[in-house]
Design an enzyme around this catalytic site. Structure first.
Site, PDB file in Angstrom:
ATOM      1  N   GLY A 268       0.911  -1.142  -0.120  1.00  0.00           N
ATOM      2  CA  GLY A 268      -0.119  -0.081  -0.055  1.00  0.00           C
ATOM      3  C   GLY A 268       0.953   1.388   0.022  1.00  0.00           C
ATOM      4  CB  CYS A 269       4.301   2.083   0.805  1.00  0.00           C
ATOM      5  SG  CYS A 269       4.132   1.857   2.680  1.00  0.00           S
ATOM      6  CD  GLN A 270       3.824   7.928  -4.490  1.00  0.00           C
ATOM      7  OE1 GLN A 270       3.253   8.535  -3.379  1.00  0.00           O
ATOM      8  NE2 GLN A 270       4.442   8.804  -5.329  1.00  0.00           N
ATOM      9  CB  SER A 271       8.508   4.369  -2.173  1.00  0.00           C
ATOM     10  OG  SER A 271       8.271   5.774  -2.170  1.00  0.00           O
TER      11      SER A 271
END
Length: 136
Positions: free
Chosen positions: A50-53
């Site tokens: 769920g993290c962009q990175s």
């Protein structure tokens, strides 16, 4: 030093900076000083979803305390996980589970992040608590 004392120390340090850009530079520096994470640990099951990175988190249990290691392909994200590691590493699972993690709101960093990055902070905190729960 307790979790609350570590949080207070970190907030005091961040309070020395005049604006949010200086705070971000400091946070990025914390990420750069994180202990290296072995590439063999950068697996899908250690990835924070769920993290962009890309962010990897590994936890172990040594002498009754949690030990965390993490990495990211983004300097700011690596710095943000470094904040959590600084506060939660080498603490008991029980103390970690009881911590409210509100210090991250008090840093003032969240309000200058894109919504996806701000959400990543919540995901990191949740994952660190879940890892502690697995050893509690």
């Amino acid at each position: 030093m307790s979790i609350a004392e570590k949080e207070s120390e970190l907030l005091d340090e961040l309070g020395l900076f005049q604006d949010w850009q200086e705070r971000y530079e400091y946070v990025i520096g914390l990420g750069k000083r994180l202990s290296a994470m072995d590439d063999s640990l950068k697996t899908e099951d250690r990835k924070i979803q769920g993290c962009q990175s890309q962010v990897w988190l590994d936890a172990s249990f040594e002498d009754g305390k949690m030990r965390y290691v993490a990495d990211s392909d983004s300097l700011i994200t690596k710095g943000m996980i470094a904040l959590f590691i600084r506060v939660l590493d080498n603490e008991t699972p029980g103390d970690i589970l009881q911590s409210d993690m509100s210090f991250i709101e008090k840093t003032g960093l969240k309000e200058h992040l894109a919504p996806t990055r701000a959400n990543a902070l919540n995901l990191m905190a949740t994952q660190m608590k879940q890892r502690a729960l697995s050893f509690a």
